[in-house]
Design an enzyme around this catalytic site. Structure first.
Site, mmCIF file in Angstrom:
data_model
loop_
_atom_site.group_PDB
_atom_site.id
_atom_site.type_symbol
_atom_site.label_atom_id
_atom_site.label_comp_id
_atom_site.label_asym_id
_atom_site.label_seq_id
_atom_site.Cartn_x
_atom_site.Cartn_y
_atom_site.Cartn_z
ATOM 1 N N GLY A 14 0.789 -1.230 0.000
ATOM 2 C CA GLY A 14 0.000 0.000 0.000
ATOM 3 C C GLY A 14 0.817 1.275 0.000
ATOM 4 N N SER A 15 2.038 1.242 -0.582
ATOM 5 C CA SER A 15 2.800 2.502 -0.597
ATOM 6 C C SER A 15 2.142 3.533 -1.521
ATOM 7 C CB SER A 15 4.261 2.257 -0.983
ATOM 8 O OG SER A 15 4.363 1.864 -2.324
ATOM 9 N N LEU A 87 -4.189 -7.040 -7.348
ATOM 10 C CA LEU A 87 -3.733 -8.087 -8.261
ATOM 11 C C LEU A 87 -4.851 -8.946 -8.844
ATOM 12 C CD1 LEU A 87 -0.464 -9.165 -6.406
ATOM 13 C CD2 LEU A 87 -0.745 -7.598 -8.339
ATOM 14 N N LEU A 89 -8.467 -9.484 -11.043
ATOM 15 C CA LEU A 89 -9.245 -8.847 -12.103
ATOM 16 C C LEU A 89 -10.544 -8.342 -11.482
ATOM 17 C CD1 LEU A 89 -9.146 -8.391 -15.199
ATOM 18 C CD2 LEU A 89 -10.489 -10.472 -15.435
ATOM 19 N N ASN A 104 -6.079 2.694 -12.534
ATOM 20 C CA ASN A 104 -5.074 1.783 -11.998
ATOM 21 C C ASN A 104 -3.703 2.409 -12.216
ATOM 22 O OD1 ASN A 104 -3.873 -0.751 -11.120
ATOM 23 N ND2 ASN A 104 -3.422 -1.189 -13.268
ATOM 24 N N HIS A 106 0.163 1.347 -13.000
ATOM 25 C CA HIS A 106 0.923 0.186 -13.483
ATOM 26 C C HIS A 106 2.401 0.572 -13.605
ATOM 27 C CE1 HIS A 106 1.553 -3.609 -15.587
ATOM 28 N NE2 HIS A 106 2.363 -2.934 -16.374
ATOM 29 N N ASP A 147 -4.961 -4.151 -17.889
ATOM 30 C CA ASP A 147 -4.018 -3.142 -18.377
ATOM 31 C C ASP A 147 -4.325 -2.593 -19.773
ATOM 32 O OD1 ASP A 147 -2.645 -3.558 -16.008
ATOM 33 O OD2 ASP A 147 -1.235 -4.981 -16.908
ATOM 34 N N GLU A 176 5.622 6.295 -9.598
ATOM 35 C CA GLU A 176 4.229 5.964 -9.248
ATOM 36 C C GLU A 176 3.729 6.872 -8.131
ATOM 37 O OE1 GLU A 176 3.215 1.725 -8.808
ATOM 38 O OE2 GLU A 176 5.227 1.306 -9.534
HETATM 39 C C1 GRF Z 1 3.296 -1.052 -7.560
HETATM 40 O O1 GRF Z 1 4.450 -1.220 -8.338
HETATM 41 C C2 GRF Z 1 2.114 -0.943 -8.480
HETATM 42 O O2 GRF Z 1 2.368 -0.315 -9.696
HETATM 43 C C3 GRF Z 1 1.824 -2.361 -8.771
HETATM 44 O O3 GRF Z 1 2.055 -3.024 -7.557
HETATM 45 C C4 GRF Z 1 2.977 -2.303 -6.774
HETATM 46 C C5 GRF Z 1 2.259 -2.031 -5.497
HETATM 47 O O4 GRF Z 1 2.929 -1.291 -4.603
HETATM 48 N N1 GRF Z 1 0.552 -2.500 -9.408
HETATM 49 P P1 GRF Z 1 2.211 -0.769 -3.283
HETATM 50 O O5 GRF Z 1 1.348 -1.882 -2.694
HETATM 51 O O6 GRF Z 1 1.399 0.443 -3.645
HETATM 52 O O7 GRF Z 1 3.353 -0.444 -2.363
#
Ligand code: GRF
Length: 232
Positions: A14-15, A87, A89, A104, A106, A147, A176
């Site tokens: 959840g970063s 993760l 669908l 989303n 990615h 995606d 991100e």
């Molecule tokens: C990130 O790289 C995001 O793009 C991908 O999964 C990772 C999740 O990171 N879909 P976090 O859980 O938000 O730390």
């Protein structure tokens, strides 16, 4: 305009959720949305813990039961859904209901290195194996194919000589964290780009505040959609 109500779906640490919560905190009264719900398919997801710490409702969802998810989103009067490392669908029933209001993040420059099975370290391994010079973060609308929904914004980062999947993942994650909250703010405020926008390459030598200023400036310069009326 009243604030939009966001649900974040996450399977992992959840970063990105944290980056969104922190950005909204920094924006204060000018934030266009509030996170009102965090839901995960995994009871032990760090994202749920982060939600609780921030005083946001946290729930575990059975990923394969669209009605339960719809009920949960309705109960929290959610009008925007953000997937942050989710993760599973999302069932078509839910993506259709939130068409144009579900995004989303990615960890590559979509449409490259996306699709089923392309998540986490696998993405960065594939990027390095392909020998490309840049990767990055993409925020895109979600539809019922992994995606493939329309791209909103991409933020490139360089792939450097000697990168391995870990060093590249760190650089992309930085992108991100800069991009995701800002695109959500733009979308919630009715200022999202109307066509796929690729921002200038993130400069790893600059600090986060300097890169954030560049991203803010580039996002504001673009033509954008009309504000969404209160009753939309
Ligand atoms: C990130 O790289 C995001 O793009 C991908 O999964 C990772 C999740 O990171 N879909 P976090 O859980 O938000 O730390």
């Amino acid at each position: 305009m009243s604030r939009r109500r966001i649900a974040v779906l996450a399977s992992g640490g959840g970063s990105n959720l944290q980056a969104l919560l922190d950005h909204q905190h920094t924006l204060g009264g000018s934030r266009a949305a509030d996170v009102v719900l965090v839901a995960s398919d995994r009871a032990e997801a760090g994202a749920l813990e982060r939600a609780r710490k921030a005083g946001v409702s946290a729930a575990q969802i059975p990923a394969d039961r669209p009605r339960a998810l719809t009920r949960l989103l309705d109960a929290h009067e959610v009008d925007l859904v953000a997937l942050a490392g989710y993760l599973k669908l999302v069932p078509a029933e839910v993506t259709r209901r939130f068409a144009g209001a579900m995004v989303n993040v990615h960890p590559s420059l979509l449409p490259d290195f996306g699709g089923p099975g392309m998540y986490g370290a696998r993405v960065h391994r594939a990027v390095i194996a392909a020998g490309v010079r840049s990767s990055g973060a993409t925020v895109h609308f979600v539809d019922d194919v992994y995606d493939r929904g329309a791209v909103l914004v991409r933020l490139p980062v360089p792939v450097l000589a000697g990168d391995d999947e870990r060093t590249l993942a760190q650089r992309v994650l930085r992108a991100e964290h800069l991009l995701f909250p800002r695109v959500i703010q733009a979308l919630a405020a009715g200022r999202a780009p109307t066509t796929a926008l690729t921002l200038p390459m993130l400069d790893p030598a600059l600090n986060d505040a300097e890169n954030a200023r560049l991203v803010d400036r580039a996002l504001l310069r673009r033509p954008h959609s009309q504000a969404v009326p209160d009753d939309a």
